[in-house]
Enzyme design. Structure first.
Site, mmCIF file in Angstrom:
data_model
loop_
_atom_site.group_PDB
_atom_site.id
_atom_site.type_symbol
_atom_site.label_atom_id
_atom_site.label_comp_id
_atom_site.label_asym_id
_atom_site.label_seq_id
_atom_site.Cartn_x
_atom_site.Cartn_y
_atom_site.Cartn_z
ATOM 1 N N ASP A 1 123.421 36.022 -7.251
ATOM 2 C CA ASP A 1 122.423 35.131 -8.392
ATOM 3 C C ASP A 1 122.586 33.934 -8.037
ATOM 4 O O ASP A 1 121.627 33.034 -7.945
ATOM 5 C CB ASP A 1 122.507 35.596 -9.506
ATOM 6 C CG ASP A 1 121.974 37.007 -10.056
ATOM 7 O OD1 ASP A 1 121.261 37.805 -8.978
ATOM 8 O OD2 ASP A 1 122.352 37.614 -10.921
ATOM 9 N N THR B 1 128.433 53.629 -13.975
ATOM 10 C CA THR B 1 129.698 53.978 -13.366
ATOM 11 C C THR B 1 130.490 52.898 -12.718
ATOM 12 O O THR B 1 131.601 53.298 -12.472
ATOM 13 C CB THR B 1 129.269 55.234 -12.501
ATOM 14 O OG1 THR B 1 128.820 54.822 -11.109
ATOM 15 C CG2 THR B 1 128.597 56.410 -12.944
#
Length: 210
Positions: A204, A109
């Site tokens: 990351d 979503t």
């Protein structure tokens, strides 16, 4: 009062951002550059702190000198990537109070889901600076600001490294009273909700994860 959107075009900010965008930049280099660039961005976001004066004694004579006024400002890291901006800002404002809001983006979503929140007290009396390297869809950032306002914050600013036009528009719609300070506004979001051309996933690249 800062404008709703301030893009910091200082040459050192733009130079460091270019190196961070390069996919060949190492995790250690990315982390170091993020700390350095956050300190430079912090100069802009703290430009209009409240001031007062105090009587001090210089080696030559007594004088009325400017000092910061009011309660210590509050830095709120939007986890996890927001932590990368904290180090540089705390070098500039070491007495700041620090809080954390944990949000992750549902991959289906793209809506934010909160999993953690701990913030300093008396937010209503502090300048509150929310930090997150990437302002992408703006949904997580808007949700974090919602929570800060629920906790009493009235004077809020948002600091990010990169923004997408969609995120800027979402924040302006949800929180027109919250100025945004960033190093660049990129072209758009891709279908995964990543900023393009961007620099990849800041968390990351900062922590060396995939």
């Amino acid at each position: 009062m800062l404008d709703h959107l301030t893009v910091v075009t200082h040459p050192l900010v733009q130079h460091k951002l270019t190196i961070m965008r390069n996919k060949e930049t190492s995790t250690a280099g990315f982390r170091r550059l993020l700390r350095e660039i956050s300190l430079l961005l912090a100069y802009e976001v703290t430009r209009e702190l409240d001031m007062t004066t105090a009587t001090i004694q210089t080696p030559l004579r007594e004088m009325q000198a400017p000092i910061l006024d009011g309660k210590k400002l509050a830095l709120i890291s939007i986890l996890r990537a927001g932590n990368g901006l904290l180090d540089g800002i705390l070098e500039l404002v070491p007495a700041a109070r620090v809080g954390f809001i944990g949000l992750y983006r549902d991959p289906e979503t793209l809506k934010p889901v909160q999993y953690y929140a701990k913030v300093p007290d008396a937010l209503e009396d502090r300048l509150v600076i929310a930090v997150d390297p990437m302002l992408a869809t703006g949904n997580s950032s808007a949700a974090a600001i919602d929570l800060l306002k629920e906790k009493g914050a009235k004077n809020i600013r948002f600091l990010c490294l990169l923004a997408a036009p969609e995120g800027v528009a979402r924040m302006k719609e949800a929180h027109p009273d919250v100025p945004i300070v960033t190093a660049a506004v990129d072209e758009c979001l891709d279908h995964h909700g990543y900023i393009v051309p961007g620099l990849g996933d800041a968390g990351d690249r900062m922590f060396g994860t995939k």
